[in-house]
Write a protein that holds these residues in place. Structure first.
Motif, PDB file in Angstrom:
ATOM      1  N   GLN A 149      18.961  56.001  13.269  1.00 26.49           N
ATOM      2  CA  GLN A 149      18.627  56.122  14.686  1.00 26.49           C
ATOM      3  C   GLN A 149      18.855  57.544  15.197  1.00 26.49           C
ATOM      4  OE1 GLN A 149      19.687  52.966  17.491  1.00 26.49           O
ATOM      5  NE2 GLN A 149      20.937  54.459  18.572  1.00 26.49           N
ATOM      6  N   ASP A 150      19.929  58.165  14.713  1.00 24.77           N
ATOM      7  CA  ASP A 150      20.217  59.534  15.147  1.00 24.77           C
ATOM      8  C   ASP A 150      19.100  60.491  14.743  1.00 24.77           C
ATOM      9  OD1 ASP A 150      22.543  58.694  16.259  1.00 24.77           O
ATOM     10  OD2 ASP A 150      23.824  59.319  14.598  1.00 24.77           O
TER      11      ASP A 150
ATOM     12  N   LEU B 289      22.777  50.365  19.175  1.00 31.31           N
ATOM     13  CA  LEU B 289      21.522  50.348  18.413  1.00 31.31           C
ATOM     14  C   LEU B 289      20.363  49.963  19.327  1.00 31.31           C
ATOM     15  CD1 LEU B 289      22.826  48.595  15.164  1.00 31.31           C
ATOM     16  CD2 LEU B 289      22.573  51.050  15.603  1.00 31.31           C
TER      17      LEU B 289
ATOM     18  N   PHE C 116      15.301  56.271  17.718  1.00 29.84           N
ATOM     19  CA  PHE C 116      15.462  54.828  17.942  1.00 29.84           C
ATOM     20  C   PHE C 116      15.069  54.117  16.650  1.00 29.84           C
ATOM     21  CE2 PHE C 116      10.998  53.366  18.439  1.00 29.84           C
ATOM     22  CZ  PHE C 116      10.353  54.594  18.447  1.00 29.84           C
ATOM     23  N   LEU C 117      15.329  52.808  16.639  1.00 30.96           N
ATOM     24  CA  LEU C 117      15.023  52.058  15.413  1.00 30.96           C
ATOM     25  C   LEU C 117      13.609  51.486  15.519  1.00 30.96           C
ATOM     26  CD1 LEU C 117      18.565  50.500  15.067  1.00 30.96           C
ATOM     27  CD2 LEU C 117      17.574  52.262  13.588  1.00 30.96           C
ATOM     28  N   SER C 118      12.662  52.254  15.041  1.00 32.56           N
ATOM     29  CA  SER C 118      11.260  51.857  15.105  1.00 32.56           C
ATOM     30  C   SER C 118      10.984  50.758  14.072  1.00 32.56           C
ATOM     31  CB  SER C 118      10.380  53.071  14.805  1.00 32.56           C
ATOM     32  OG  SER C 118      10.655  53.517  13.484  1.00 32.56           O
TER      33      SER C 118
ATOM     34  N   THR D 161      15.910  49.807  20.029  1.00 29.48           N
ATOM     35  CA  THR D 161      14.603  49.705  19.376  1.00 29.48           C
ATOM     36  C   THR D 161      13.497  50.347  20.211  1.00 29.48           C
ATOM     37  OG1 THR D 161      14.408  47.509  20.323  1.00 29.48           O
ATOM     38  CG2 THR D 161      15.159  47.628  18.044  1.00 29.48           C
TER      39      THR D 161
ATOM     40  N   LEU E  67      22.088  52.164   9.891  1.00 30.07           N
ATOM     41  CA  LEU E  67      21.190  52.052  11.048  1.00 30.07           C
ATOM     42  C   LEU E  67      21.481  53.148  12.074  1.00 30.07           C
ATOM     43  CD1 LEU E  67      21.146  48.172  11.622  1.00 30.07           C
ATOM     44  CD2 LEU E  67      19.167  49.597  11.015  1.00 30.07           C
ATOM     45  N   LEU E  68      22.766  53.400  12.307  1.00 31.15           N
ATOM     46  CA  LEU E  68      23.115  54.410  13.308  1.00 31.15           C
ATOM     47  C   LEU E  68      22.685  55.811  12.857  1.00 31.15           C
ATOM     48  CD1 LEU E  68      24.303  54.424  16.113  1.00 31.15           C
ATOM     49  CD2 LEU E  68      26.562  54.760  15.134  1.00 31.15           C
TER      50      LEU E  68
ATOM     51  N   ILE F 199      20.860  44.385  14.710  1.00 35.43           N
ATOM     52  CA  ILE F 199      20.598  45.418  15.724  1.00 35.43           C
ATOM     53  C   ILE F 199      20.871  44.882  17.125  1.00 35.43           C
ATOM     54  CG2 ILE F 199      18.780  46.801  16.841  1.00 35.43           C
ATOM     55  CD1 ILE F 199      17.489  47.040  14.033  1.00 35.43           C
TER      56      ILE F 199
END
Ligand SMILES: Cc1cc2nc3c(=O)[nH]c(=O)nc-3n(C[C@H](O)[C@H](O)[C@H](O)COP(=O)(O)O)c2cc1C
Ligand code: SF4
Ligand code: FES
Lengths: 157, 439
Positions: free
Chosen positions: A33-34, A68, A38-40, A70, A29-30, A62
């Protein structure tokens, strides 16, 4: 959903390191995100399906981890530590200076999307306090003047 | 990146290779690297455990449990695979030492994990590094790749016929994940909610297999013990407190930094000599001796040997090695509030005494700091903290309560100075206006 080749190599390498697929979730996840910022919804759906999880299971994880996110934030996330070792050496003044200079509140993002500011807990730089991280870069033994230089560096860099 | 310091009283064991380019595997080999694991390969597992027991090495993560003893709890036979897990979550405020080990000597951690694995019969080891330490994860990942390339990790390590895999794992920001059972949950891809013990990790740990969990500094000490001998290491420290420790000096001292000193080094000397005394000619007000969760000591209480047992006798804890020094310009109420704000933020919310207690204490301290405190609040804070102790699933509840009790008990007068609408006597004029929070 397309990630970079680097992400794909890392992901392919990481998953077989564990006896269960979901174990790769947090670092994956990280890294995602990078790349995306962001975590769409799209990223969450993609990672859930790759790791045989429901989207809800992924969202549940998350929401637990403070790194993390969103929602999008600034290209440069200025994370100022105000925890004890930094506080007694002026960490709060550094945070206030960043907020004033950039004209945003805690977790706010500048209108041009370049900077966001965040008050964070101890980042493991206590002996070099006050300290901040801009994205993953550490900046230590800070003073207001030093912060100005650092932020200008990112703006023009 | 982080700058290094030195002092003549230092005894460099874990920090021996700092600043010497040991991230490079060939350089590490020149500096006696991977000799200890080769030696351990020729030893019986029990002999390794005994050497570590004899060294008097105690966990550097905070609790100070005997490392050799911990390893001996892992069952010899197990249907499920066994694991070694290195705790590099380092998030206790005041603590910044594991960072230096990862930055300067990552192979020593790998070697420590390997020796632990040989001692307990594990075939894989995981090195968990907090998410904020991205540059250190990169250093560690390269170190692991280099170890594989040389045939030190993976199949048939050092041509011994034994297999041993070493992996890296990353977090994403959460203090609670440093707690050993929450760490395992996190590594399994879940929220970092602790597990109920028993069973202990040594019996049922990662993916249900027996697991040894040790702090990064603990594991980085192990190769030195195997090479130098348990007896040599034990002699550096005080009885039952073997070796050295990385002390992270921070706060209002003239020369903050991470210093490696023998266990049992005098705290007063540590502050006034090693760290150069109180900065700007100010006076000492209090010391938090082992990270934010440890009860503070007053200037009258600092003539103490910094080992687990002596600090405990003095009513505090050696903890994680984070020594935070507070001078007489600092407000204790504010310091207590900032400490509580942290624990409230990090409480996972599972147990009511921790979730509600930290929230309530933070609210009371906030009100207090603004001058809205009532005399009965002082007793209430103490009563509430005392009732959190030992009533939670993991020690985070205690970690929030213990320092609060000490602040209230030892600095009661300072709390009384904030009563009945009086503004904080330490607050400077022209305090900054609050900008809106945008979540
Ligand atoms: C809330 C909480 C946070 C902790 N954080 C850490 C940490 O960041 N790093 C660490 O090594 N140990 C941490 N610990 C201690 C671990 O639970 C565990 O005791 C330790 O990793 C064991 O290793 P050691 O025996 O080598 O000290 C924490 C404990 C608690 C209760
Ligand atoms: S003590 Fe706090 S952090 Fe620990 S399990 Fe309970 S609620 Fe979670
Ligand atoms: S308290 Fe700020 S980095 Fe540790």
């Amino acid at each position: 959903m397309k990630f970079s080749d680097e992400f794909e190599t890392r992901f392919a390498e990481m998953v077989p390191h564990y006896p269960t697929k979901r174990s790769a979730l947090v670092p994956t996840l990280l890294y995602a995100q990078d790349e995306v910022g962001f975590l769409s919804d799209e990223v969450i759906a993609e990672i859930a399906s790759r790791l045989d999880l429901t989207e809800l299971e992924v969202r549940n994880v998350i929401s637990y981890y403070s790194m993390l996110i969103t929602k999008p934030r600034g290209k440069f996330n200025v994370q100022v530590c105000t925890n004890i070792s930094c506080m007694v050496r002026g960490g709060e003044q550094i945070l206030d200076h960043c907020k004033k200079k950039l004209g945003v509140g805690n977790k706010g993002t500048t209108a041009d999307g370049l900077f966001s500011v965040e008050e964070v807990e101890c980042i493991g730089a206590c002996s070099w306090a006050p300290a901040a991280q801009v994205n993953y870069d550490f900046h230590e033994n800070l003073s207001v003047e030093k912060v100005d230089k650092i932020l200008d560096g990112y703006r023009h860099g | 990146m982080a700058s290094l310091v030195s002092h003549p009283d230092e005894v460099k064991v874990v920090s021996k290779r700092f600043g010497m380019g040991a991230t490079d595997i060939d350089r590490y080999l020149e500096l006696d690297g991977y000799k200890a694991v080769r030696k351990a390969l020729a030893m019986e597992p029990d002999a390794i455990i005994n050497e570590v027991k004899n060294s008097g090495l105690r966990g550097r993560g905070g609790a100070g449990f005997s490392t050799g003893m911990k390893w001996s709890f892992v069952p010899k036979q197990s249907a499920k695979p066994k694991y070694v897990l290195c705790n590099g979550d380092e998030s206790e405020p005041g603590t910044c030492k594991d960072r230096l080990i990862f930055e300067h000597d990552p192979h020593s951690v790998i070697e420590g994990v390997m020796i632990a694995a040989l001692a307990v019969g594990a075939k894989s080891g995981y090195i968990y590094i907090r998410g904020e330490y991205r540059y250190l994860s990169n250093i560690m990942q390269k170190a692991i790749r280099d170890a594989y390339a040389k045939g030190f990790a993976g199949k048939n390590i050092f041509g011994s016929g034994r297999d041993l895999d070493i992996y890296w794992h990353g977090g994403a920001g959460a203090y609670e994940v440093g707690e050993e059972s929450a760490l395992m949950e996190s590594l399994e891809g879940k929220r970092g909610i602790p597990r109920i013990r028993p069973p202990f990790p040594a019996v049922v740990g990662l993916w249900g297999g027996p697991t040894v969990i040790n702090n990064a500094e603990t594991l980085a000490s192990v190769p030195h013990i195997i090479l130098g001998g348990g007896e040599w290491y034990a002699k550096i420290g005080t009885p039952k407190n073997g070796g050295t420790r990385l002390f992270c000096m921070s706060g209002n001292v003239a020369k903050p930094g991470v210093y490696e000193l023998p266990m049992g080094y005098n705290l007063k000397k540590m502050i006034y000599d090693v760290a150069g005394g109180i900065a700007n000619g100010r006076k000492l007000k209090a010391v938090v001796p082992g990270g934010s969760s440890t009860p503070c000591l007053t200037p009258e209480e600092i003539d103490v040997a910094m080992d687990f047992d002596s600090v405990a006798k003095a009513g505090s804890m050696l903890g994680s090695g984070g020594v935070v020094v507070i001078d007489d310009t600092q407000c204790i109420v504010k310091f207590a509030l900032r400490t509580m704000k942290f624990y409230k933020h990090e409480s996972c919310g599972w147990c009511i005494p921790c979730r509600e207690g930290t929230d309530w204490l933070e609210k009371t301290l906030t009100r207090f700091h603004r001058g809205g405190g009532l005399k009965k609040d002082i007793d209430n804070m103490q009563y509430l903290s005392e009732n959190m102790l030992g009533r939670t699933f993991c020690p985070l509840g205690d970690a929030a309560a213990m320092p609060t009790i000490a602040f209230v008990k030892k600095f009661r007068k300072e709390f009384e100075d904030h009563l009945d609408g009086r503004p904080c006597p330490f607050e400077k004029a022209g305090a900054v206006e609050e900008l809106p929070v945008m979540a």
